[in-house]
Write a protein that holds these residues in place. Structure first.
Motif, short mmCIF file in Angstrom:
data_model
loop_
_atom_site.label_atom_id
_atom_site.label_comp_id
_atom_site.label_asym_id
_atom_site.label_seq_id
_atom_site.Cartn_x
_atom_site.Cartn_y
_atom_site.Cartn_z
N LEU A 679 0.94 -1.15 0.15
CA LEU A 679 -0.19 -0.03 0.04
C LEU A 679 0.97 1.29 0.08
N ARG A 680 2.00 1.04 0.72
CA ARG A 680 2.82 2.09 0.74
C ARG A 680 3.28 2.65 -0.71
N GLN A 681 3.57 1.51 -1.25
CA GLN A 681 3.99 1.93 -2.80
C GLN A 681 3.14 2.51 -3.47
N LEU A 682 1.74 2.23 -3.22
CA LEU A 682 0.79 2.71 -3.98
C LEU A 682 0.59 4.21 -3.72
N PHE A 683 0.74 4.61 -2.26
CA PHE A 683 0.46 6.02 -1.93
C PHE A 683 1.56 6.62 -1.24
N PRO A 684 2.27 7.13 -2.01
CA PRO A 684 3.51 7.96 -1.32
C PRO A 684 2.95 8.97 -0.54
N GLY A 685 1.67 9.52 -0.64
CA GLY A 685 1.28 10.55 0.19
C GLY A 685 1.29 10.52 1.63
N ARG A 686 1.21 11.13 2.50
CA ARG A 686 1.11 11.00 3.81
C ARG A 686 -0.23 10.83 4.40
N VAL A 687 -0.91 11.98 4.66
CA VAL A 687 -2.55 11.87 5.01
C VAL A 687 -3.11 10.94 4.18
N GLN A 688 -3.09 11.09 2.97
CA GLN A 688 -3.87 10.39 2.06
C GLN A 688 -3.64 8.61 2.16
N GLN A 689 -2.58 8.49 2.44
CA GLN A 689 -2.07 7.12 2.64
C GLN A 689 -3.07 6.47 3.63
N TYR A 690 -3.02 7.35 4.81
CA TYR A 690 -3.82 6.62 5.90
C TYR A 690 -5.34 6.55 5.64
N VAL A 691 -5.91 7.70 4.76
CA VAL A 691 -7.06 7.56 4.20
C VAL A 691 -7.33 6.02 3.39
N ALA A 692 -6.25 5.97 2.49
CA ALA A 692 -6.29 4.86 1.59
C ALA A 692 -6.24 3.63 2.38
N LEU A 693 -5.40 3.30 3.57
CA LEU A 693 -5.41 2.40 4.15
C LEU A 693 -6.82 1.83 4.79
N SER A 694 -7.31 3.18 5.33
CA SER A 694 -8.54 2.76 5.94
C SER A 694 -9.72 2.23 5.05
N PHE A 695 -9.62 2.91 3.85
CA PHE A 695 -10.70 2.45 3.13
C PHE A 695 -10.41 1.19 2.49
N ALA A 696 -9.09 0.89 2.13
CA ALA A 696 -8.87 -0.46 1.83
C ALA A 696 -9.46 -1.43 2.75
N GLY A 697 -9.23 -1.09 4.15
CA GLY A 697 -9.95 -1.99 5.10
C GLY A 697 -11.37 -2.28 5.10
N VAL A 698 -11.77 -0.92 4.80
CA VAL A 698 -13.78 -0.98 4.56
C VAL A 698 -13.87 -1.84 3.59
N VAL A 699 -13.06 -1.68 2.50
CA VAL A 699 -13.49 -2.66 1.36
C VAL A 699 -13.25 -3.94 1.65
N ILE A 700 -12.20 -4.46 2.16
CA ILE A 700 -11.99 -5.64 2.45
C ILE A 700 -13.19 -6.33 3.59
N PHE A 701 -13.38 -5.73 4.53
CA PHE A 701 -14.45 -5.87 5.38
C PHE A 701 -15.89 -6.04 4.91
N ALA A 702 -16.16 -5.16 4.05
CA ALA A 702 -17.36 -5.11 3.38
C ALA A 702 -17.55 -6.26 2.62
N ALA A 703 -16.35 -6.70 1.77
CA ALA A 703 -16.36 -7.60 0.90
C ALA A 703 -16.79 -8.91 1.69
N LEU A 704 -15.90 -9.20 2.82
CA LEU A 704 -16.32 -10.10 3.69
C LEU A 704 -17.66 -10.28 4.24
N PHE A 705 -18.26 -9.12 4.64
CA PHE A 705 -19.60 -9.24 5.06
C PHE A 705 -20.45 -9.88 3.95
N VAL A 706 -20.37 -9.16 2.72
CA VAL A 706 -21.07 -9.51 1.61
C VAL A 706 -20.78 -11.12 1.22
N ILE A 707 -19.67 -11.50 1.47
CA ILE A 707 -19.57 -12.85 0.92
C ILE A 707 -19.90 -13.94 1.87
N PHE A 708 -19.89 -13.42 3.03
CA PHE A 708 -20.34 -14.23 4.36
C PHE A 708 -21.65 -13.97 4.85
#
Lengths: 708, 179, 102, 528
Positions: A679-708
């Motif tokens: 993820l770091r490679q993807l987002f060299p920014g600082r503040v936005q990196q954290y946003v990206a990380l958290s949304f990546a988490g959201v996506v993953i969790f949402a996907a998990l919820f949808v799947i199960f």
């Protein structure tokens, strides 16, 4: 107590089998006299703190309060002693201060023959030493502090001897330890003194760990901390102590060895001479070192039932015997007069311990009693000399009998008592120990007891020898020191004279078949004491020991006395100017070189070196360093490396990130380091990196919820 | 419901008519290389959303969007742009390079995909009733001051705090007077 | 017959676009603008569900109003902060706003 | 007052008053320093007084009962309640926390660490106070977790902002990094990682409780389920492992302790004091309040493991101390050893052991708190923490020297001072652990731990030797070092008095804990 006494059936059987003289003391409860005996430990403790806070503003800068406290103890102790001899007192009081599980933690005080003996000794000897200390410590920078800690020292001992349970015993035990630490390190500007204090504390602490274990085993097996309760249950067979009896007995004895400086725990005692001389006097006479002997005596009902302590008694005898001889030998080669006396104390403690080991309860305590007088006297004498010549070394003394007649004569009385010249105190008590050992040896032929008999007679010889040496080198010949010797002031001499009277006459209190005051005194206990009772002095043994002692004195006098060719002979009499080379000759003359043995003695059997190089230095050095190294480099390496790996991974994927700590974020911010660096490679920014990380988490969790 | 049914409903055409420009405008907001234009596209996007609200009968919300956003917020943005001296022409450094855009786009698409999947799974083709008439503003007011009065008060405090905060932050601290 | 999903998908699409903007924009003002798009997307969802559920208390609409109010506050404070940053650092590039990191 | 507490508001006040104080503090402008100080003092003072009133109203004849409780709905959907109450086990710890906070504020009166920002420091301290007291009072797992985590951030900032600015060389990976950054992040990550596992454990319990009625986070209900044997087998094993991870980091148990020396050393004085005196107890308290009662069978299975780790900690911590030259680091490592004794007591699962653990916690709080106060004040004066550079303190600052001596003696477990009880009783308990646990193992542990007491004495004496005794080195002879000041005396005197008082009269603690512990052990292990 009466209840406890009533249930002694097993002991009764035991008595029939073994004893012929034991009887249950018929004792009263002491009434109000015993009920207020809590004042004995409490007053000195309170006074110690009062001196600490207000001593500087009180008359005599704290000395007055301290002496008053000890005076109170002396008077109360004497009154108790008299009452005990008349009616017998056995009483015990406890105050609950907390419950832990089913165990009660209590403070209390026990008043019986044994504790009264100690009250009396600490009070009387302590009072005399305190009076003496007024003059001895005059001008000391920390005069008040000294009396505060000295009173604490006496108070701690009184807490110890009044203890009806293990907890309070340990409290007193450690209070004595810590106040001795303060007193030994009294001159703390000099690191050597601090090292001596630390050595005393640590040696004791090692032994204390064993005492803790012993106390724990005994208390838990019996279900109570209280001695009387433990003994009662032991006698009724209600404990599980049987299976641990040996270990409990051994562990407690190791504890006693620490305080009573038994071989091989003796190393701290000679170094403890770094403290002021009054401290040494009290420490060696009535407090601290006698604590171990007291402990064994207090637990004597335990040690006398072989089913519980078993072969521990044998170990006690052997340790005591080894101590009494080996430490006596060490006294021969010392130049420092206080060290000679210190080793002498250890040697005498060996007698007491060995006596208790063979079951000679009264004899051991009788020797403790007489020893308190003459050893305090000898130390005060030594202090008086040191006060006069400003040196501890006998090579700086000589010919002092002219300058200090009072010191000389009292010291001579002390010497006579120590070596056991009829009719001085030590004669009677030492004779009783040797008689008891001999009686045991003949009735119950066991190697250990014979060993002890032989060594104790040898010990008597050695004692006579080194005391003859001390007296010769100190009071005879020519004065070799620099300071102008003078007799000490009256405030120092009077206590010495008082003690000399005690040293001369204390032995008369317990002549077998004649005056058995001490026997009655110390056997007034809630539990029966089984021991052999002598109807008359053992003339046969006196006939052996006395010549041996006289021989020791004679040889010592021949070798070191004024007539000896070793001796530096000045013009005799008045002080002469003695230059350094001659002083060297004096040191040479003092060292009595027995081939082979001498280097061993000079190095104190190498035991100190063994401890230092085998235990202390490795622990403080390599082992501790290695632990720390492991902590920093191995245990801590896991998180550090985790962070490091993440960090280098992050750096490796062409991210402009040279900051170390971001590595941590890789580990935790993303679930794995790999995801993080991806993820770091993807987002060299600082503040936005954290946003990206958290949304990546959201996506993953949402996907998990949808799947199960 | 078939695709035919859907296409024959006129409201859907109205929806598409509003939704597509809104979407395109918002894409322009995030991709435009001119900072002022980006903000102006934002006007279109928000206006589109306001119109969509009207279509749903949420009259009050729609007009509030127009008033608050288009009337006030946009002005704020423009002031912000002017004060920070952003270049008013095309500029490359308004956005990150493509290497960062790609994963961001991926993430956005994934997010959309996941949400779309979830929505389709749970709602299927359920329909939404077209409102008969616009919601009365009075009813909204009543609801605000009965059911939602505490949140409303809280929001007012937040606004007040934001007001004060904005002033405190943006105020220029005068350098200490040098006598 | 309008379906509910078309509204929600529009909301999701706008939200994703907004997110993309938040992630890729370097100019802080534009980041804020992207946030506004995300909020608008949320509002569309809220209002759509309000209509869908025919809520008598109009919860969805009222929350949309709250969101608008808070968005206004956010922009106000946000712009003020950006102003501050610009004053101190002469840049509004979020890449340079790295005080939060170690 | 009685009504106040009976209605439950009393306890809530004790928990949240500091938070209110923090809000008030936040409104006071930074330059009104006096106002900030007084607000903090009054807040903590009133909290302490309330805690005192709580003690006076507490029914000591029923210490096993939860008293002054509140139980109201909080997060309905997951059935998490705002449930707080006090019993004999939490009572001493609550009082300890409020006392330490109050004393920290007093001490801060004229010791502000750099960068000078009393307002923020006090706000953080107040938040800490709420978190700590809340943790000790919470009877709901979610509430407990929230309070447990609330503590984390203020401490992180305390270390990160006011911490030691020296450079820490990290071996193995060869970094050089500012001490406070390294320490604060390490502290944060260790604790967070632990609590993540802990939360998992809590959630697992929540879902598992659904098999026996309504799902619940309530500690008392879960305890009732647990003692009835609801949680067993592999499931319980993993739940215990998760909870263990959370608490073991906080305690800290070997080998999860490495954050502690760094955090304690780097933190500003009051940070170290609060950290050592109270924060570490959150972990041990968690074991006693949550892990053992809810999962008694697993506690039994894990006991040997906890015992062994505890004893390794004792020996290891003591040895590490012997190699230290930095006085704060030495005290920090000594905590590892002392917490080892506490955990050894817990591991025996007996009434004696758990009582020992609680009095050990209180004593360690008082003693190590005092030691860190002293270390902070000494560092403040000497501008160094290196012991080899010090020496002769008894000449330079006799009062400080005496206090240090007293604290060191208390720390090494001198009888008649507070530290003795925890140490000795832990040893006592491990001679006869709970029936079913290995006697021989625990007896071996007892012997090894008693070697630890010797090592403890060793490093404490060594510290005294280096700092207190000898002649002052030339560096300090002419330095005008101020002896213990007024505020220092006010802040320290209560600690000294309590150390001696508990030493002489342990009923101060045992009176509250004993019945509660007996009840706990009896219900968990059936009489044990």
């Amino acid at each position: 107590m009466p209840a406890a006494v009533a249930q002694l059936s097993r002991v009764a059987v035991f008595l029939q089998e073994h004893g012929d003289s034991a009887e249950l003391a018929q004792a009263g409860d002491g009434g109000g006299l015993a009920a207020y005996a809590w004042l004995i430990p409490v007053v000195p403790m309170v006074v110690a703190f009062l001196i600490l806070f207000f001593g500087k503003y009180s008359p005599w800068k704290g000395w007055g309060m301290a002496t008053a406290a000890l005076g109170f103890v002396a008077v109360y102790g004497t009154v108790l002693a008299v009452a005990n001899l008349r009616d017998g007192i056995v009483a015990e009081f406890s105050v609950n201060v907390g419950d832990i599980g089913t165990f009660a933690i209590e403070w209390g005080w026990v008043v019986d023959g044994l504790s009264i003996l100690m009250f009396f000794l600490v009070g009387v000897v302590g009072l005399l030493v305190f009076v003496y200390a007024n003059a001895y410590m005059k001008g000391d920078a920390r005069y008040t502090w000294f009396f505060a800690s000295f009173t604490l020292f006496a108070g701690g001992m009184l807490v110890l001897v009044s203890a009806p349970n293990f907890i309070q015993l340990i409290v007193g035990w450690e209070l004595v330890g810590v106040s001795s630490y303060l007193l030994i390190g009294h001159y703390w500007e000099d690191m050597d003194n601090i090292d001596a204090a630390n050595k005393a504390f640590m040696t004791n602490k090692v032994a204390d760990a064993a005492l803790f274990i012993g106390a724990i085993i005994m208390s838990l097996s019996a279900g109570s901390f209280q001695f009387s309760e433990i003994f009662t249950r032991m006698i009724e067979g209600q404990t599980t102590l049987g299976q641990f009896g040996f270990w409990a007995g051994l562990a407690i004895f190791i504890g006693a060895m620490g305080k009573s400086a038994q071989f091989p725990f003796h190393v701290w005692l000679p170094d403890a001479m770094a403290g002021p001389t009054p401290v040494s006097a009290l420490m060696h006479a009535a407090t601290m070192v006698t604590a171990g002997v007291y402990l064994i005596a207090r637990l004597f009902p335990f040690y006398q039932l072989p089913e519980f302590s078993g072969s521990v008694s044998t170990i006690i005898v052997i340790i005591g015997a080894i101590t009494l001889l080996s430490m006596g030998l060490l006294a021969i080669v010392q130049d420092d007069i206080k060290r000679v006396l210190a080793y002498s104390t250890v040697s005498q403690l060996g007698y007491m311990v060995a006596a208790l080991g063979v079951g000679a309860y009264t004899a051991g305590l009788f020797h403790l009693f007489t020893h308190a007088f003459f050893k305090a006297l000898l130390f005060l004498g030594a202090g008086s000399i040191i006060h006069a010549v400003h040196s501890n070394n006998m090579s700086d003394m000589g010919g002092l009998r002219k300058y200090m007649p009072a010191t000389f004569w009292t010291f001579l009385v002390g010497t006579a008592a120590l070596v056991g010249i009829f009719p001085f105190a030590g004669f009677w008590s030492k004779d009783e120990i040797i008689s008891s050992a001999f009686f045991n040896a003949t009735n119950n032929p066991e190697f250990a007891v014979w060993f002890m008999v032989v060594l104790s007679i040898l010990g008597a010889f050695i004692t006579a020898f080194y005391m003859a040496r001390v007296v010769s080198l100190t009071f005879f010949g020519t004065y070799l020191g620099d300071a102008k010797p003078h007799e000490s002031p009256a405030v120092m001499v009077v206590p010495m004279v008082a003690l000399a009277v005690g040293a001369a006459t204390a032995g008369l209190l317990n002549i077998p078949g004649l005056t058995e005051v001490v026997t009655d005194w110390v056997t007034t206990r809630a539990f029966p004491i089984v021991e052999h009772h002598f109807a008359q002095p053992e003339y046969f043994l006196i006939a052996i020991v006395t010549p041996v002692v006289l021989l020791g004195l004679f040889i010592g006098w021949r070798l070191f006395g004024p007539s000896s060719e070793l001796h530096y002979t000045g013009t005799g009499g008045e002080a002469v100017d003695v230059s350094a080379p001659q002083r060297k000759v004096a040191v040479e003359r003092d060292t009595f070189r027995i081939p082979v043995l001498y280097p061993v003695l000079e190095n104190k059997y190498y035991i100190d070196d063994l401890y230092m190089n085998g235990l202390v230095r490795p622990t403080m050095g390599p082992i501790a360093d290695a632990t720390l190294w492991v902590d920093m480099n191995v245990v801590d390496a896991v998180p550090n490396l985790g962070a490091g790996v993440a960090r280098y991974a992050a750096a490796a994927v062409a991210v402009i990130d040279d900051n170390a700590v971001d590595g941590f974020y890789n580990v935790t911010g993303a679930t794995t380091g790999a995801t993080g660096s991806f993820l770091r490679q993807l987002f060299p920014g600082r503040v936005q990196q954290y946003v990206a990380l958290s949304f990546a988490g959201v996506v993953i969790f949402a996907a998990l919820f949808v799947i199960f | 419901m078939t695709i035919g049914d859907w296409l024959t409903e006129s409201a859907n055409w109205a929806f598409l008519f509003l939704a597509i420009p809104t979407f395109v405008a918002s894409v322009m907001v995030v991709s435009s290389r001119n900072v002022v234009r980006a903000v102006l596209y934002l006007v279109i996007a928000l206006g589109g959303s306001a119109a969509l609200f009207l279509m749903l009968g949420a009259e009050f919300v729609g007009w509030t969007v127009v008033l608050v956003y288009i009337g006030a917020v946009i002005i704020l943005f423009l002031i912000g742009i002017m004060i920070t001296r952003a270049p008013l022409t095309k500029s490359v450094d308004l956005s990150h390079p493509i290497s960062a855009k790609a994963p961001a786009a991926l993430l956005s698409v994934l997010l959309f995909g996941v949400v779309a999947w979830a929505v389709v799974e749970s709602f299927g083709l359920e329909t939404i009733p077209l409102p008969e008439e616009a919601t009365r503003t009075g009813e909204i007011g009543l609801s605000i001051f009965t059911s939602w009065v505490i949140p409303f008060e809280v929001v007012s405090f937040v606004l007040l705090a934001a007001l004060i905060g904005g002033i405190v932050l943006a105020r220029k601290d005068e350098p200490a007077e040098v006598p | 017959m309008m379906t509910i999903i078309q509204w929600i998908l529009l909301g999701a699409a706008l939200f994703s676009v907004g997110l993309y903007g938040v992630l890729t924009r370097r100019n802080a003002v534009l980041v804020l603008a992207s946030v506004e798009i995300m909020l608008a997307a949320v509002n569309i969802n809220l209002v759509a569900f309000d209509t869908y559920l025919s809520d008598p208390a109009y919860t969805g609409q009222i929350f949309a109003l709250f969101v608008i109010a808070l968005a206004a506050a956010e922009v106000g404070v946000g712009i003020a902060i950006i102003l501050m940053i610009f004053r101190n650092r002469h840049s509004v590039d979020v890449d340079e706003l790295d005080l939060m990191r170690y | 007052m009685q009504e106040l507490f009976d209605s439950g508001w009393g306890l809530s006040l004790i928990v949240f008053l500091p938070l209110v104080g923090a809000l008030v503090l936040a409104l006071i402008p930074r330059r009104f320093e006096a106002g900030i100080k007084w607000t903090a003092l009054v807040t903590t003072g009133v909290t302490l007084v309330l805690a005192g009133i709580m003690v006076s109203l507490f029914d000591f004849s029923a210490t096993q009962e939860f008293q002054f409780g509140v139980d109201v709905e909080w997060i309905e959907t997951i059935n998490a309640n705002f449930h707080i109450a006090v019993d004999g086990i939490s009572l001493p710890l609550v009082v300890l926390s409020t006392l330490i906070m109050f004393l920290s504020v007093i001490y801060s009166w004229d010791h502000w660490p750099e960068p000078h920002n009393p307002k923020l420091l006090m706000v953080l301290a107040m938040v800490l106070a709420t978190g700590m007291v809340g943790t000790f009072l919470a009877l709901d797992l979610i509430l407990f977790f929230v309070f447990f985590e609330v503590v984390l951030l203020p401490m992180y900032f305390m270390i990160g902002i006011w911490g030691d600015t020296g450079i820490r060389k990290v071996p193995v990976v060869n970094w050089e990094i500012e001490m406070r950054l390294y320490a604060s992040i390490k502290f944060f990550l260790f604790t967070l990682a632990g609590s993540a596992f802990m939360l998992l454990g809590f959630l697992a319990l929540y879902f598992a409780s659904g098999d026996h009625g309504e799902r619940t986070f309530d500690i008392l209900e879960l305890t009732a389920l647990g003692t009835a044997g609801a949680f067993v087998g592999t499931f319980a094993f993993w739940v215990f492992a998760a909870i263990f991870a959370g608490f073991a980091v906080k305690v800290p148990m070997w080998p999860l302790h490495t954050w502690l020396p760094d955090a304690h050393t780097a933190a500003p004085t009051i940070g170290s004091v609060i950290l050592a005196a109270v924060l570490l107890k959150l972990g041990t308290y968690g074991f006693i309040r949550i892990a053992i009662p809810i999962l008694p069978d697993e506690a039994r299975n894990w006991a040997w493991f906890i015992g062994v780790l505890a004893v390794i900690g004792i020996i290891y911590g003591s040895l590490a101390c012997l190699a230290q030259t930095d006085v704060k680091r030495l005290i920090a490592y000594s905590s590892v050893g002392h917490m080892g004794f506490i955990m050894l007591g817990v591991a025996t699962l007996t009434t004696i052991g758990i009582n020992a653990a609680i009095i050990g916690m209180v004593a360690h709080g008082l003693i190590t708190g005092l030691l860190f106060f002293l270390a902070g004040s000494m560092a403040h004066r000497y501008h160094t923490r290196e012991m080899p550079r010090m020496g002769g303190q008894m000449t330079l600052m006799p009062q400080m020297g005496v206090l240090l001596g007293l604290a060191a003696m208390a720390s090494l477990g001198l009888p008649a001072l507070a530290g003795f009880w925890g140490e000795f009783m832990s040893l006592l308990a491990s001679f006869n652990p709970l029936p079913g646990l290995s006697n021989s193992l625990f007896r071996t542990l007892m012997v090894i731990a008693s070697v630890g007491t010797v090592l403890t004495a060793g490093y404490m004496l060594w510290m005294l030797r280096s700092i207190n005794f000898g002649k002052p080195s030339g560096e300090w002879v002419s330095a005008q070092l101020k002896d213990v000041g007024t505020y220092e005396w006010i802040a320290w005197a209560p600690l000294v008095i309590l150390i001696i008082a508990i030493g002489l009269y342990p009923k101060i603690v045992f009176g509250a804990t004993n019945d509660a512990v007996i009840n706990l052990v009896a219900s968990a292990f059936g009489g044990g």
